[in-house]
Write a protein that holds these residues in place. Structure first.
Motif, PDB file in Angstrom:
ATOM      1  N   ILE A 261     -15.624  37.480   7.930  1.00  0.00           N
ATOM      2  CA  ILE A 261     -15.310  38.896   8.421  1.00  0.00           C
ATOM      3  C   ILE A 261     -13.877  39.145   8.956  1.00  0.00           C
ATOM      4  CG2 ILE A 261     -16.101  41.176   9.246  1.00  0.00           C
ATOM      5  CD1 ILE A 261     -18.854  39.643   9.545  1.00  0.00           C
ATOM      6  N   VAL A 262     -13.174  39.900   8.423  1.00  0.00           N
ATOM      7  CA  VAL A 262     -11.927  40.256   8.905  1.00  0.00           C
ATOM      8  C   VAL A 262     -11.949  41.813   9.340  1.00  0.00           C
ATOM      9  CG1 VAL A 262      -9.447  40.187   9.055  1.00  0.00           C
ATOM     10  CG2 VAL A 262     -10.810  38.368   8.038  1.00  0.00           C
ATOM     11  N   VAL A 263     -11.764  42.307  10.270  1.00  0.00           N
ATOM     12  CA  VAL A 263     -11.596  43.798  10.384  1.00  0.00           C
ATOM     13  C   VAL A 263     -10.169  44.165  11.213  1.00  0.00           C
ATOM     14  CG1 VAL A 263     -12.392  45.713  11.889  1.00  0.00           C
ATOM     15  CG2 VAL A 263     -14.031  43.934  10.751  1.00  0.00           C
ATOM     16  N   GLU A 264      -9.422  44.690  10.543  1.00  0.00           N
ATOM     17  CA  GLU A 264      -7.981  44.955  10.932  1.00  0.00           C
ATOM     18  C   GLU A 264      -7.962  46.612  11.142  1.00  0.00           C
ATOM     19  OE1 GLU A 264      -5.478  43.157   8.464  1.00  0.00           O
ATOM     20  OE2 GLU A 264      -5.747  41.341   9.166  1.00  0.00           O
ATOM     21  N   ASP A 265      -7.448  46.880  12.462  1.00  0.00           N
ATOM     22  CA  ASP A 265      -7.062  48.381  12.675  1.00  0.00           C
ATOM     23  C   ASP A 265      -8.019  49.050  12.274  1.00  0.00           C
ATOM     24  OD1 ASP A 265      -4.794  48.542  13.992  1.00  0.00           O
ATOM     25  OD2 ASP A 265      -3.308  49.011  12.356  1.00  0.00           O
TER      26      ASP A 265
ATOM     27  N   SER B 202     -12.090  39.061  14.208  1.00  0.00           N
ATOM     28  CA  SER B 202     -12.522  38.352  12.923  1.00  0.00           C
ATOM     29  C   SER B 202     -13.598  37.292  13.022  1.00  0.00           C
ATOM     30  CB  SER B 202     -11.263  37.455  12.276  1.00  0.00           C
ATOM     31  OG  SER B 202     -11.053  36.362  12.821  1.00  0.00           O
ATOM     32  N   VAL B 203     -14.348  36.911  12.179  1.00  0.00           N
ATOM     33  CA  VAL B 203     -15.510  35.983  12.448  1.00  0.00           C
ATOM     34  C   VAL B 203     -15.288  34.846  11.402  1.00  0.00           C
ATOM     35  CG1 VAL B 203     -18.159  35.893  12.608  1.00  0.00           C
ATOM     36  CG2 VAL B 203     -16.970  38.244  12.715  1.00  0.00           C
ATOM     37  N   ALA B 204     -15.599  33.643  12.135  1.00  0.00           N
ATOM     38  CA  ALA B 204     -15.327  32.537  11.279  1.00  0.00           C
ATOM     39  C   ALA B 204     -16.397  32.187  10.648  1.00  0.00           C
ATOM     40  CB  ALA B 204     -14.819  31.595  12.331  1.00  0.00           C
ATOM     41  N   ALA B 205     -16.469  31.535   9.220  1.00  0.00           N
ATOM     42  CA  ALA B 205     -17.641  31.453   8.711  1.00  0.00           C
ATOM     43  C   ALA B 205     -18.709  30.540   9.129  1.00  0.00           C
ATOM     44  CB  ALA B 205     -17.138  30.791   7.145  1.00  0.00           C
ATOM     45  N   GLY B 206     -19.910  30.888   9.402  1.00  0.00           N
ATOM     46  CA  GLY B 206     -20.907  29.755  10.089  1.00  0.00           C
ATOM     47  C   GLY B 206     -20.874  30.062  11.274  1.00  0.00           C
ATOM     48  N   THR B 207     -20.394  30.867  12.026  1.00  0.00           N
ATOM     49  CA  THR B 207     -20.444  31.334  13.303  1.00  0.00           C
ATOM     50  C   THR B 207     -21.021  32.661  13.762  1.00  0.00           C
ATOM     51  OG1 THR B 207     -18.331  32.399  13.693  1.00  0.00           O
ATOM     52  CG2 THR B 207     -18.306  30.074  13.881  1.00  0.00           C
ATOM     53  N   THR B 208     -21.231  33.031  14.938  1.00  0.00           N
ATOM     54  CA  THR B 208     -21.959  34.236  15.473  1.00  0.00           C
ATOM     55  C   THR B 208     -21.070  35.213  16.240  1.00  0.00           C
ATOM     56  OG1 THR B 208     -24.197  33.508  15.284  1.00  0.00           O
ATOM     57  CG2 THR B 208     -23.804  35.315  16.557  1.00  0.00           C
ATOM     58  N   HIS B 209     -20.651  36.406  15.705  1.00  0.00           N
ATOM     59  CA  HIS B 209     -19.888  37.194  16.455  1.00  0.00           C
ATOM     60  C   HIS B 209     -20.806  38.204  16.906  1.00  0.00           C
ATOM     61  CE1 HIS B 209     -16.280  38.837  18.073  1.00  0.00           C
ATOM     62  NE2 HIS B 209     -16.514  40.006  17.520  1.00  0.00           N
TER      63      HIS B 209
ATOM     64  N   ALA C  45     -15.994  38.634   3.093  1.00  0.00           N
ATOM     65  CA  ALA C  45     -16.418  37.332   2.052  1.00  0.00           C
ATOM     66  C   ALA C  45     -15.082  37.542   0.925  1.00  0.00           C
ATOM     67  CB  ALA C  45     -17.840  37.246   1.429  1.00  0.00           C
ATOM     68  N   GLY C  46     -13.987  37.843   1.435  1.00  0.00           N
ATOM     69  CA  GLY C  46     -12.930  37.720   0.597  1.00  0.00           C
ATOM     70  C   GLY C  46     -12.870  39.177  -0.290  1.00  0.00           C
ATOM     71  N   ALA C  47     -13.554  39.921  -0.046  1.00  0.00           N
ATOM     72  CA  ALA C  47     -13.377  41.289  -0.668  1.00  0.00           C
ATOM     73  C   ALA C  47     -13.090  42.653   0.175  1.00  0.00           C
ATOM     74  CB  ALA C  47     -14.719  41.714  -1.374  1.00  0.00           C
ATOM     75  N   ASP C  48     -12.199  43.479  -0.052  1.00  0.00           N
ATOM     76  CA  ASP C  48     -11.696  44.450   0.613  1.00  0.00           C
ATOM     77  C   ASP C  48     -13.075  45.669   0.501  1.00  0.00           C
ATOM     78  OD1 ASP C  48     -10.882  46.688   1.916  1.00  0.00           O
ATOM     79  OD2 ASP C  48      -8.934  46.641   0.838  1.00  0.00           O
TER      80      ASP C  48
END
Lengths: 315, 546
Positions: free
Chosen positions: B288-292, B316-323, B354-357
């Motif tokens: 997951i990437v969240v920007e602005d 941003s959340v690295a795959a396989g981790t918990t944010h 997962a790579g999609a906007d």
């Protein structure tokens, strides 16, 4: 309450009226035969085909349907409801003559129904006597299953013929209304009472009722000051819908008790396919319905302050 | 008064061998089996136990407000030596509010929505015979001021929905202390509130109690709260007392296995440090990437009045981790999670999952994308269709995508249900037959049936008892390791976050005020807001005892 909301609601109301007008016009046109046929062509009056053709021309009965629709609609917009073929008078006149009786009947019927429903709901909620509670809560299902015409006949049997309390013929103006009003009120009160009882039961399980009891409030105090106002919403909605039931009930009641009113007039107009009268009755009923429901919608925010704003508060 | 043989006065409240049962479809069910306890004047006694332990029922019996199907079968409740458990409701009316009062659990529904705050506080005076309107109004304002509400004149004219949960609980406390009762029954008074609000409310109860010498029966499932606030603790299980004594002794040296279990399961900031380290995540595309990200809500229905729920947040959340997203209610954490799953469109900014906007997905693409991210909600009672069987609930998501043969669907659902630890006998039953913890397991199975890469857990364990909570957290941890899942964990409970999350973002009024690895943020908070959140977590005395 914003004025925009009000304007929107009025627009909706006009749309409903127009739709009711159009739908009834189309339905009346679809019926085989018409009032002129029934009144003049039966042969009793001995009119010649030519005379009948003149009458048809005078009433505009053979104009193209679309033209008739436009004429009738234009007339309604100006307050001219046309002529009753059966009665031979303007529809407006016939309605004005019959409206007061029906207005009284339905208004009183509704008031008595409300009173009856409220009493059943409140007493059954407060009483500590289990049998009284079961008895009162059994009443609405009984009431709702009683047909109006049958109830009218039974009431006449009991009060007029057996007990001789109210004369069948020649009763005073008010005295004569007692049985019709009861006949109309009982079936209407049933769904009102049922919904109110349900709503009361539901509100009573709310935590704020427990808090009120924990303050030391008696069950009466809690019912009147906390529960009832919260339980009123669904009942009010139903009351608006039941207005239609009230008009239908008036037709039967007026016929059973031989009262002259809009209901009786409607019944006769149906028998004679008096289209102009029926058209007017439909539109007037629709107007009443729309007005009542508009009033109901405007009442909600007075009962529940949460509806006074369009935006919900934070939870 | 005749001189008693025993020199000490009778306790303020004395419950003796109380037995309470409820009428159910299956006959009478006993929920309290012979409970005895005393509360002395001015004392705070905590009644601790899981849901179903009978703690609320005991509180209701004392004040005579059992639900209609409840009944005291035997036993006595005495107030200052006078038995009151056989009093009629009419007689109890004079006692309730004046000598025993109640602070309820849920401030959201505990005030009448159609009457003003002033009317509802003033009511307790009117019920108990006050007639002078001006006097009542004066007392109401005095009380509202005393419980720490700003602008009491305004508050008195407002309706409950115009106040926050914490403010409403203050109003309810004002009502409870209005007539200076001898005993307040506080039934989970803060379980519906944020930790910081929770602490302020508990402080307020403490202050008022000290002022008037009122005793408090504190009903709670939270051992931390009991440890911090009570003089004595009574531990209940299945309607029986397991252990009671001074709070210090019970919590430091529990003698019963059940108490030890409760203590072990209680999430605490200190214990979380023992958590197994996560296998180093494979570096690569974050899940997951969240920007602005900015989200505005229209308040007035037009452009003029907008409320900014999120203000340029990023994480941003690295795959396989918990944010974890933490913060008080209204801080924007739920809006953030709703935007990530695509239920809320961003006003500006970018959300990539997962790579999609997410914002650019429409129609079928959006529907297909939803497979990759699934939600588990807070309330396991409301989020399952009561009319479907457990198996059907878990199978349902499969019906929405490429057809799967019925036998296959059934097998997949059952495999997952077994995996989340549900007994096979429950598969054909409706959710109502299950406990809260079991229902949350069903919700997790349903979320996993589409094989998503990401789970969004919105307060997913907040409604559960500590023991069940610990089990669900352990299950989530195992599933994550097995399947390489990424979790976005939304919670107000920092102790739970400490236990499950790798990284955390702290939200305040729509902004991220602090973020980083959980260890760093919790051990060395940089902002006063984060420090406040951490300090507010109950159970300081528990940690001290360890």
């Amino acid at each position: 309450m914003s004025s925009r909301y009000l304007v929107g609601r009025l627009g909706q109301a006009l749309l409903v009226l127009w739709a009711a007008f159009t739908a009834s016009f189309v339905l009346l046109q679809l019926l085989p035969g018409d009032a002129i046929l029934i009144k003049f062509e039966g042969g009793d009056l001995g009119l010649s085909p030519q005379q009948i053709a003149e009458i048809r021309l005078a009433y505009g009965a053979d104009e193209p349907v679309l033209l008739q629709y436009v004429h009738t609609l234009a007339g309604f917009l100006q307050g001219h409801f046309g002529y009753s073929i059966q009665r031979g008078v303007p529809v407006t006149e016939a309605i004005l003559a019959n409206l007061p009786a029906t207005a009284w009947l339905t208004a009183l019927g509704f008031a008595v129904a409300t009173l009856l429903a409220g009493t059943i709901a409140v007493v059954s909620s407060l009483t500590g006597l289990r049998w009284l509670r079961s008895l009162l809560r059994g009443l609405p299902p009984l009431f709702v299953s009683v047909p109006v015409f049958w109830l009218g006949i039974v009431l006449i049997q009991i009060f007029s013929f057996r007990l001789k309390l109210i004369p069948v013929i020649g009763a005073g103006e008010w005295e004569g209304l007692v049985l019709p009003v009861l006949t109309l009120a009982v079936p209407i009160s049933a769904p009102l009472a049922q919904v109110l009882i349900r709503a009361i039961d539901e509100v009573r399980t709310q935590p704020f009722v427990t808090v009120a009891r924990a303050k030391g409030a008696s069950s009466r105090w809690v019912l009147f000051r906390h529960v009832l106002r919260n339980a009123l919403g669904p009942t009010l909605t139903l009351a608006g819908v039941l207005f239609g039931e009230l008009l239908a009930g008036a037709v039967v009641t007026e016929t059973v008790f031989g009262l002259n009113g809009i209901g009786r007039m409607t019944e006769q107009a149906v028998n004679n396919q008096d289209a102009a009268v029926l058209q007017a009755v439909v539109v007037i009923s629709a107007a009443g319905f729309v007005l009542i429901n508009l009033a109901v919608d405007l009442l909600y925010p007075l009962i529940d302050p949460r509806l006074r704003k369009t935006v919900g508060a934070t939870t | 008064m005749s001189a008693p043989v025993d020199v000490s006065p009778p306790p303020l409240l004395s419950i003796e061998d109380l037995v309470v049962s409820y009428a159910t479809a299956a006959g009478r069910t006993r929920v309290v089996h012979g409970v005895s306890l005393d509360i002395r004047a001015g004392e705070v006694v905590a009644l601790v136990g899981e849901s179903g332990s009978g703690k609320t029922t005991i509180g209701q019996s004392v004040i005579g407000l059992l639900p209609e199907n409840g009944r005291i079968d035997s036993g006595t409740v005495r107030l200052n030596g006078t038995p009151i458990s056989d009093w009629s409701q009419d007689r109890l009316d004079g006692l309730r509010g004046a000598r025993i009062s109640l602070v309820p659990q849920d401030p959201g529904n505990s005030l009448n929505p159609v009457r003003t705050i002033g009317a509802q506080v003033g009511e307790i005076f009117r019920i108990h015979g006050y007639r002078d309107r001006a006097e009542i109004d004066r007392r109401v304002l005095e009380l509202l001021t005393r419980v720490g509400l700003s602008d009491p004149e305004l508050r008195a004219r407002q309706y409950p929905h115009e106040l926050s949960g914490g403010m409403r609980q203050r109003v309810l406390i004002a009502i409870a202390v209005a007539l200076k009762p001898d005993l307040i029954i506080a039934d989970e008074p803060t379980s519906a509130l944020d930790v910081t609000v929770q602490r302020r409310i508990l402080d307020l109860i403490d202050d008022l109690r000290a002022e008037t010498g009122t005793a408090v029966l504190l009903v709670t499932h939270d051992l931390g709260i009991a440890a911090d606030r009570a003089d004595r603790v009574v531990v209940l299980q299945h309607g029986r007392i397991q252990e009671q004594g001074a709070a210090r002794d019970v919590l430091a040296r529990p003698t019963q296995p059940y108490t030890r279990q409760l203590l072990a399961d209680a999430p605490s900031l200190a214990r979380a440090a023992q958590r197994r380290p996560r296998p180093a995540s494979t570096p690569g595309e974050p899940a997951i990437v969240v920007e602005d990200l900015t989200v505005d809500f229209s308040v007035t229905g037009d452009r003029r009045g907008t409320f900014r729920a999120l203000d340029r947040i990023g994480f941003s959340v690295a795959a396989g981790t918990t944010h974890a997203l933490v913060g008080e209610s209204g801080s924007g954490k739920t809006t953030a999670s709703r935007t990530v799953v695509g239920f809320q469109s961003p006003t500006s900014g970018r959300v990539q999952v997962a790579g999609a906007d997410v914002a650019s997905l429409r129609g079928e693409a959006l529907r297909q994308w939803r497979r990759t991210i699934q939600l588990v909600y807070q309330n396991p009672f409301a989020s399952l269709d009561p009319r479907q069987s457990i198996r059907a609930i878990v199978e349902e998501p499969l019906l929405n995508f490429a057809p799967v043969p019925a036998a296959d669907r059934r097998r997949r659902a059952e495999t997952l249900l077994e995996r989340v630890g549900l007994p096979g006998a429950t598969f054909g039953r409706p959710p109502a037959a299950l406990s809260g913890g079991q229902r949350q397991r069903v919700a997790i199975a349903r979320a996993l049936v589409l094989d998503p890469a990401i789970l969004v857990l919105d307060e997913a364990v907040s409604a559960l008892d500590v023991t069940v909570q610990a089990q669900i957290l352990a299950l989530l941890d195992e599933l994550q390791r097995e399947r390489g899942l990424t979790y976005l964990f939304v919670s107000h409970d920092l102790a739970v976050v400490r236990q499950i999350a790798d990284t955390v973002s702290v939200l305040q009024q729509g902004r991220i005020v602090e973020s980083g690895p959980v260890q760093d943020v919790f051990l060395h908070p940089l902002t006063a807001y984060t420090r406040d959140l951490i300090d507010a977590v109950p159970g300081r005395r528990l940690q001290a005892a360890e």
